[in-house]
Write a protein that holds these residues in place. Sequence first.
Motif, PDB file in Angstrom:
ATOM      1  N   GLY A 156       0.976  -1.168   0.049  1.00  0.00           N
ATOM      2  CA  GLY A 156      -0.034   0.087  -0.115  1.00  0.00           C
ATOM      3  C   GLY A 156       0.792   1.326  -0.009  1.00  0.00           C
ATOM      4  O   GLY A 156       1.887   1.138   0.412  1.00  0.00           O
ATOM      5  N   VAL A 157       0.159   2.441  -0.647  1.00  0.00           N
ATOM      6  CA  VAL A 157       0.831   3.486  -0.547  1.00  0.00           C
ATOM      7  C   VAL A 157       0.206   4.706   0.265  1.00  0.00           C
ATOM      8  O   VAL A 157      -1.229   4.630  -0.030  1.00  0.00           O
ATOM      9  N   LEU A 158       0.614   5.367   1.161  1.00  0.00           N
ATOM     10  CA  LEU A 158       0.201   6.310   1.909  1.00  0.00           C
ATOM     11  C   LEU A 158       0.236   7.651   1.127  1.00  0.00           C
ATOM     12  O   LEU A 158       1.296   8.102   0.969  1.00  0.00           O
ATOM     13  N   PRO A 159      -0.947   8.282   0.780  1.00  0.00           N
ATOM     14  CA  PRO A 159      -0.802   9.572   0.025  1.00  0.00           C
ATOM     15  C   PRO A 159      -0.476  10.686   0.904  1.00  0.00           C
ATOM     16  O   PRO A 159      -0.531  10.934   2.250  1.00  0.00           O
ATOM     17  N   GLY A 160       0.341  11.733   0.612  1.00  0.00           N
ATOM     18  CA  GLY A 160       0.902  12.806   0.982  1.00  0.00           C
ATOM     19  C   GLY A 160       1.701  12.442   2.025  1.00  0.00           C
ATOM     20  O   GLY A 160       1.823  13.188   3.267  1.00  0.00           O
ATOM     21  N   THR A 161       2.435  11.615   2.060  1.00  0.00           N
ATOM     22  CA  THR A 161       3.213  11.164   3.100  1.00  0.00           C
ATOM     23  C   THR A 161       4.899  10.916   2.928  1.00  0.00           C
ATOM     24  O   THR A 161       5.487  10.124   1.980  1.00  0.00           O
ATOM     25  N   PRO A 162       5.751  11.717   3.728  1.00  0.00           N
ATOM     26  CA  PRO A 162       6.970  11.861   3.521  1.00  0.00           C
ATOM     27  C   PRO A 162       7.638  10.885   4.194  1.00  0.00           C
ATOM     28  O   PRO A 162       6.922   9.846   4.832  1.00  0.00           O
ATOM     29  N   HIS A 163       8.966  10.386   4.613  1.00  0.00           N
ATOM     30  CA  HIS A 163       9.620   9.568   5.060  1.00  0.00           C
ATOM     31  C   HIS A 163       9.313   9.761   6.856  1.00  0.00           C
ATOM     32  O   HIS A 163       9.282   8.858   7.473  1.00  0.00           O
ATOM     33  N   ILE A 164       9.439  11.047   7.161  1.00  0.00           N
ATOM     34  CA  ILE A 164       9.383  11.267   8.696  1.00  0.00           C
ATOM     35  C   ILE A 164       8.083  10.914   9.438  1.00  0.00           C
ATOM     36  O   ILE A 164       6.966  11.215   9.001  1.00  0.00           O
ATOM     37  N   PHE A 165       8.285  10.225  10.467  1.00  0.00           N
ATOM     38  CA  PHE A 165       7.334   9.586  11.028  1.00  0.00           C
ATOM     39  C   PHE A 165       6.405  10.639  11.665  1.00  0.00           C
ATOM     40  O   PHE A 165       4.876  10.271  11.571  1.00  0.00           O
ATOM     41  N   GLU A 166       6.612  11.770  12.113  1.00  0.00           N
ATOM     42  CA  GLU A 166       5.752  12.758  12.683  1.00  0.00           C
ATOM     43  C   GLU A 166       4.925  13.401  11.728  1.00  0.00           C
ATOM     44  O   GLU A 166       4.033  14.038  11.996  1.00  0.00           O
ATOM     45  N   GLN A 167       5.003  13.325  10.330  1.00  0.00           N
ATOM     46  CA  GLN A 167       4.168  13.952   9.399  1.00  0.00           C
ATOM     47  C   GLN A 167       3.280  12.512   8.710  1.00  0.00           C
ATOM     48  O   GLN A 167       2.650  12.897   7.668  1.00  0.00           O
ATOM     49  N   VAL A 168       3.244  11.488   9.280  1.00  0.00           N
ATOM     50  CA  VAL A 168       2.389  10.508   8.848  1.00  0.00           C
ATOM     51  C   VAL A 168       1.195  10.481   9.169  1.00  0.00           C
ATOM     52  O   VAL A 168       0.745  11.181  10.477  1.00  0.00           O
ATOM     53  N   ASN A 169       0.026  10.448   8.308  1.00  0.00           N
ATOM     54  CA  ASN A 169      -1.444  10.428   8.905  1.00  0.00           C
ATOM     55  C   ASN A 169      -1.736   9.302   9.917  1.00  0.00           C
ATOM     56  O   ASN A 169      -2.052   8.135   9.395  1.00  0.00           O
ATOM     57  N   LEU A 170      -1.808   9.461  11.146  1.00  0.00           N
ATOM     58  CA  LEU A 170      -1.623   8.404  12.089  1.00  0.00           C
ATOM     59  C   LEU A 170      -3.081   7.741  12.042  1.00  0.00           C
ATOM     60  O   LEU A 170      -3.161   6.451  12.223  1.00  0.00           O
ATOM     61  N   SER A 171      -4.203   8.420  11.822  1.00  0.00           N
ATOM     62  CA  SER A 171      -5.474   7.660  11.871  1.00  0.00           C
ATOM     63  C   SER A 171      -5.667   6.867  10.582  1.00  0.00           C
ATOM     64  O   SER A 171      -6.261   5.667  10.687  1.00  0.00           O
ATOM     65  N   LEU A 172      -4.955   7.219   9.453  1.00  0.00           N
ATOM     66  CA  LEU A 172      -4.777   6.387   8.412  1.00  0.00           C
ATOM     67  C   LEU A 172      -4.081   5.258   8.595  1.00  0.00           C
ATOM     68  O   LEU A 172      -4.588   3.903   8.379  1.00  0.00           O
ATOM     69  N   LEU A 173      -3.001   5.312   9.280  1.00  0.00           N
ATOM     70  CA  LEU A 173      -1.945   4.344   9.700  1.00  0.00           C
ATOM     71  C   LEU A 173      -2.736   3.286  10.438  1.00  0.00           C
ATOM     72  O   LEU A 173      -2.918   2.009  10.291  1.00  0.00           O
ATOM     73  N   ALA A 174      -3.594   3.502  11.496  1.00  0.00           N
ATOM     74  CA  ALA A 174      -4.004   2.965  12.387  1.00  0.00           C
ATOM     75  C   ALA A 174      -5.089   1.998  11.913  1.00  0.00           C
ATOM     76  O   ALA A 174      -5.256   1.032  12.445  1.00  0.00           O
ATOM     77  N   TYR A 175      -5.922   2.677  10.888  1.00  0.00           N
ATOM     78  CA  TYR A 175      -6.892   2.149  10.160  1.00  0.00           C
ATOM     79  C   TYR A 175      -6.389   1.006   9.584  1.00  0.00           C
ATOM     80  O   TYR A 175      -7.041  -0.228   9.654  1.00  0.00           O
ATOM     81  N   LEU A 176      -5.358   1.119   8.926  1.00  0.00           N
ATOM     82  CA  LEU A 176      -4.934  -0.031   8.076  1.00  0.00           C
ATOM     83  C   LEU A 176      -4.213  -1.116   9.091  1.00  0.00           C
ATOM     84  O   LEU A 176      -4.102  -2.351   8.829  1.00  0.00           O
ATOM     85  N   ILE A 177      -3.355  -0.965   9.944  1.00  0.00           N
ATOM     86  CA  ILE A 177      -2.938  -1.784  10.913  1.00  0.00           C
ATOM     87  C   ILE A 177      -3.929  -2.620  11.359  1.00  0.00           C
ATOM     88  O   ILE A 177      -4.037  -3.624  11.537  1.00  0.00           O
ATOM     89  N   LYS A 178      -5.155  -1.896  12.037  1.00  0.00           N
ATOM     90  CA  LYS A 178      -6.121  -2.623  12.442  1.00  0.00           C
ATOM     91  C   LYS A 178      -7.091  -3.413  11.569  1.00  0.00           C
ATOM     92  O   LYS A 178      -7.539  -4.729  11.848  1.00  0.00           O
ATOM     93  N   GLY A 179      -7.157  -3.122  10.289  1.00  0.00           N
ATOM     94  CA  GLY A 179      -7.819  -3.856   9.368  1.00  0.00           C
ATOM     95  C   GLY A 179      -7.101  -4.945   8.970  1.00  0.00           C
ATOM     96  O   GLY A 179      -7.848  -6.041   8.748  1.00  0.00           O
ATOM     97  N   PHE A 180      -5.959  -4.947   9.087  1.00  0.00           N
ATOM     98  CA  PHE A 180      -5.093  -6.050   8.786  1.00  0.00           C
ATOM     99  C   PHE A 180      -5.016  -7.147   9.730  1.00  0.00           C
ATOM    100  O   PHE A 180      -4.945  -8.390   9.440  1.00  0.00           O
ATOM    101  N   MET A 181      -4.595  -6.503  10.865  1.00  0.00           N
ATOM    102  CA  MET A 181      -4.350  -7.445  12.130  1.00  0.00           C
ATOM    103  C   MET A 181      -5.395  -8.008  12.993  1.00  0.00           C
ATOM    104  O   MET A 181      -5.370  -9.011  13.659  1.00  0.00           O
ATOM    105  N   LYS A 182      -6.663  -7.552  12.829  1.00  0.00           N
ATOM    106  CA  LYS A 182      -7.686  -7.716  13.550  1.00  0.00           C
ATOM    107  C   LYS A 182      -8.264  -9.275  13.274  1.00  0.00           C
ATOM    108  O   LYS A 182      -8.052  -9.863  12.284  1.00  0.00           O
TER     109      LYS A 182
END
Length: 228
Positions: A202-228
Amino acid sequence: MQHLLLLHGALGSKDQFQSLIPLLKDTFQVHTFNLHGHGGHSLPESSFSIELFSEQVARYIQDMNIGKANVFGYSMGGYIGMYLAKQMPDKVNKIVTLATKFYWDEKTASKEVKHLDGKIIQEKLPAFAEQLQQRHAPTNWLTILDKTTELLINLGKNNTLQLEDYTSITTPSVVLLGDRDKMVTLEETLAVYKQLPNAQFGVLPGTPHIFEQVNLSLLAYLIKGFMK
């Protein structure tokens, strides 16, 4: 409740996950810790290496009686997670990586270590230098830079995970990349994804390498959707 272990990247610490944890704790028992030498954790007697950090993670999983852990790894944390999944598959249930640089050779390592010049960071990025000092205190952040430089140079000489190694990692995986990541290429990420027998990409839109600039809501959604 499933266990989820969050692994930080090079020069990082567990504190970087403080804003992500509340988005995950309703679904997982979340674990964070500092890798050797990071975030105030004592420096190891040996050099930094993927093997060293992976052994530390494996020990934590064992000591906490987790059994098989779900793993989210950011940058170097994702590399550690993949190495752990290959060497000790009984420790890892599922894995999600984000912004992980999988491809290393001497040219690549030489390019990356140029960003780890302590003198230049102090002169041109004093706020970042102060951040690193606070993050890793009481250890001198320049020592962390030196050990990380050595780690990258060694990866450049002998990449711990070769491309063909991923064919034997059967752990269900999601490999994520930010579309604005200037450190990790789409090509190297896709190459690893295609080798993994049980993976998604998957590719996260508008996302650079720096973790502090990651859309955490989207990231959490993807993690939960995959691991639940």
